[in-house]
Design an enzyme around this catalytic site. Sequence first.
Site, PDB file in Angstrom:
ATOM      1  CG  HIS A   1      -7.973   1.355  -0.289  1.00 13.21           C
ATOM      2  ND1 HIS A   1      -7.582   2.376  -1.130  1.00 13.21           N
ATOM      3  CD2 HIS A   1      -7.030   0.284  -0.621  1.00 13.21           C
ATOM      4  CE1 HIS A   1      -6.553   1.849  -1.843  1.00 13.21           C
ATOM      5  NE2 HIS A   1      -6.280   0.707  -1.638  1.00 13.21           N
TER       6      HIS A   1
ATOM      7  CG  HIS B   1      -9.162   3.550  -4.378  1.00 13.62           C
ATOM      8  ND1 HIS B   1      -9.932   2.562  -4.036  1.00 13.62           N
ATOM      9  CD2 HIS B   1      -8.165   2.762  -5.034  1.00 13.62           C
ATOM     10  CE1 HIS B   1      -9.386   1.176  -4.555  1.00 13.62           C
ATOM     11  NE2 HIS B   1      -8.217   1.473  -5.048  1.00 13.62           N
TER      12      HIS B   1
END
Length: 548
Positions: free
Chosen positions: A21, A18
């Site tokens: 990250h 997501h």
Amino acid sequence: MTRLYLSTTIPYVNARPHVGHALELVQADVIARHHRRIGDEVRLQSGTDDNSLKNVLAAQLEGISTTELVNRNASAFAALREQLSLSFDDFIRTSADPRHRPGVERLWRACQASGDLYRKDYQGLYCVGCEQFYTEDELTDGTCPEHKTKPEQVTEENWFFRLSRYASRLREEISSGRLRIEPVTRRNEVLGFIDGGLADFSVSRSVQRAGGWGIGVPGDPSQVIYVWWDALGNYITALGYGGSGTDYQRWWVEADRRVHLVGKGVLRFHAVYWPAILLSAGAPLPTEIFVHDYLTAGGSKISKSAAGQERTDPAELADTYGADALRWWLLRDVPRVGDTDFTVGRLIGRANADLANGLGNLVSRVGSVAYHYRNGVVRPCSLPDGISRWLAAASDGRVPRGDDAALPWPADAAGLLAAVERTPDAVRAALARFDFRAAAAAVFDIVDQANRYVEATEPWHLGRAERAGDVSAGWRLDQVLGALVAACQALAGEIWPFLPDLAARVAAAVDDFGGRLPKPQQVFPRIQLSEPGYAAEAADTGVRSEVA
Ligand SMILES: [Zn+2]
């Protein structure tokens, strides 16, 4: 020249990546590119933590094998390199990489040889979500503070690491700054934790509880090495710590800086457990740990079940809006301290305001005037010493400028010259303290000053006046364009670590190496607001077109 080894954490791969990250990956990429550009030796390390118990549980939920789930999701993380224009040099997958297991085993044996591993009966409260044991007083109303779930009571015989032995050395390393933790509030948090007393911690699990997944304890077939030990080891196993190559010596032992970028949730593992393991193994410690806070999405925690949520898949966001737009939001809008809320509307608003209107408009105005009134032939003003321009021919962005530019800066472009001159130092200083927002703002100083100069000089009026017979307006136009083209060439170089794709397009647009600028093109088209709800946040002015 500095030798820099830089790592991201390796996320567990129980789900697809997501936008949270992406934040850490992009931050690390900027530091790596910045240092490569100024001539330092850099190795950027990333990867995935495949051996987490969470992966086993996620695979069970989906009814597929752990290997299948891990392979699918780890591939999605690896693919971000291309999708977000990242430049990591190496990507380690802890379940599949042949370098990893021998390195983890060597690290275990090194600590064992120091007398720091022993077996003990253990009873504790274990949160599977965190993969960690909690004491009663660390829980919130009896639940994990991170997951709000009740931890399970676990009793078994495990291997323990003698962390208690390293408290005073850790304290000394951190308070002396030899291990620098940024921001300073995080350093104080770690020192407070150490001062609260360090208890030995469990570093293995029974094979049964680990579902047979993970790396076995050397010489003890009943136990699997704690996944955090395994995962932390990646920073050196990826350098061949368990093998015979020279990377470990070169990039860890002999590096000037060993830098970990980590999220606030894993601070203790990186700033206490990991350095203690390294001390026990007789290996050098990291020199710096930068701790970033979290992103939320549309006001709530980013969750795996994305129903009704903001879109947070970085691959999808980059595919829809471009890697430049996503990178820019992460760098320009996320402060050094504090959680930040991500919305697609904010991403679009920032990209349109800065990249389409600010930077894109600047480059297209300069290119258009040069094309219309000079047929693309412009002599750039000479750049100050130490400022390199970016050559489109060089993909790595670090070619030093040529010395063919001869025009001096016009006196009324002093503000623009000052912005060009101060940017490299400002970027260096901001990145040295991991302040990505300040670094991005420093680069944008050139854009703002250049646009101000365009407004003040109105070069299209100079072009028209020249055509009407005003010779001095023509000389003036040469000067103005010379300053603006030189500033855009410097801008392309300075913005390259942040937005490598856009930097290449800017560089190409103001590349005079064939003796002439190319036909003007939009380097960053406005993102159209087709979806309702974005308009309010993303509202800004349209691209101006005074030329022709
Ligand atoms: Zn938890």
